[in-house]
Design an enzyme around this catalytic site. Structure first.
Site, PDB file in Angstrom:
ATOM      1  CG  ASP A  65      -0.577  -0.214   2.463  1.00 28.38           C
ATOM      2  OD1 ASP A  65       0.856  -0.080   2.637  1.00 28.38           O
ATOM      3  OD2 ASP A  65      -1.288  -0.019   3.319  1.00 28.38           O
ATOM      4  CG  PHE A  78       8.770   0.113  -3.725  1.00 24.61           C
ATOM      5  CD1 PHE A  78       9.272  -0.238  -2.370  1.00 24.61           C
ATOM      6  CD2 PHE A  78       8.092  -1.027  -4.510  1.00 24.61           C
ATOM      7  CE1 PHE A  78       8.882  -1.640  -1.830  1.00 24.61           C
ATOM      8  CE2 PHE A  78       7.779  -2.202  -3.983  1.00 24.61           C
ATOM      9  CZ  PHE A  78       8.354  -2.707  -2.921  1.00 24.61           C
TER      10      PHE A  78
END
Length: 221
Positions: A65, A78
């Site tokens: 998430d 990321f």
């Protein structure tokens, strides 16, 4: 909440957008943005899809998430925008790129990766500030599972990068006869030293793409 998403995805996922669960999800997310601090900015919820059309997907990197801290989540798993501190997992990803390829990426936003065909997909696309996993189990996973299955069925010779157990549970959605799956521990500091470091996923991706006549990813982007 207007769903701004590239036409290639809109067409392929039309049945998801029309499904009852998705309408309920939209209402839930709208209310969360009205009443709480939610990341990423609403305009960036589907940014991964806008930057990487379905027919251009060559690589899928799956996250869990969005980052739940301020000035972090930008709609790509990321990634963080330029000028902000790199979260630990991203630092470890960049460290592995350096060890694997001999250079560090120029930008933490990862926009250049997305524009080259890397779908940077979180399983849940929104999160409450300061509350990791707070929007899990609300419908996002059903939608993003459909995304994975759509890429698997409609594209050929895609590399799916599955870091950590959560991502690896999605392997069942992928046709392993058509695609390459790269698995390793998650790049988080809790697990990176248990096999993420030294796994060389980035050179493996490019070797596979080159073998199948596709342009390699310039990870320095």
């Amino acid at each position: 909440m207007n769903v701004k998403i590239h036409d290639s995805w809109r067409s392929a996922l039309q049945s998801e957008f029309e499904a009852e669960y998705f309408h309920a999800l939209v209402e839930f997310v709208k209310n969360e943005y009205r009443t709480k601090k939610v990341y990423p900015q609403a305009k960036n919820i589907f940014r991964a899809f806008d930057l990487c059309p379905l027919n251009e997907v060559k690589v899928v990197i799956l996250g869990q998430d969005p980052y739940h801290g301020p000035n972090q989540a930008n709609g790509l798993c990321f990634a963080v925008n330029e000028g902000f501190a790199h979260p630990p997992s991203l630092r470890n990803i960049f460290q592995e790129i350096y060890a694997n390829l001999g250079y560090y990426p120029k930008s933490s936003s990862l926009t250049a990766w997305a524009k080259q065909g890397v779908l940077l997909l979180n399983s849940s696309l929104t999160v409450i500030a300061g509350q990791a996993g707070s929007h899990q189990g609300k419908g996002w996973e059903k939608f993003t599972d459909a995304v994975i299955k759509t890429v698997s069925s409609r594209q050929n010779n895609v590399v799916f990068i599955l870091w950590g157990r959560y991502a690896q549970n999605k392997e069942k959605l992928i046709d392993i006869k058509k695609h390459l799956i790269i698995k390793s521990p998650h790049p988080s500091p809790l697990s990176a030293h248990r096999g993420f470091f030294g796994s060389k996923p980035f050179s493996k991706v490019n070797k596979y793409l080159k073998w199948h006549g596709k342009k390699e990813i310039d990870w320095i982007g």
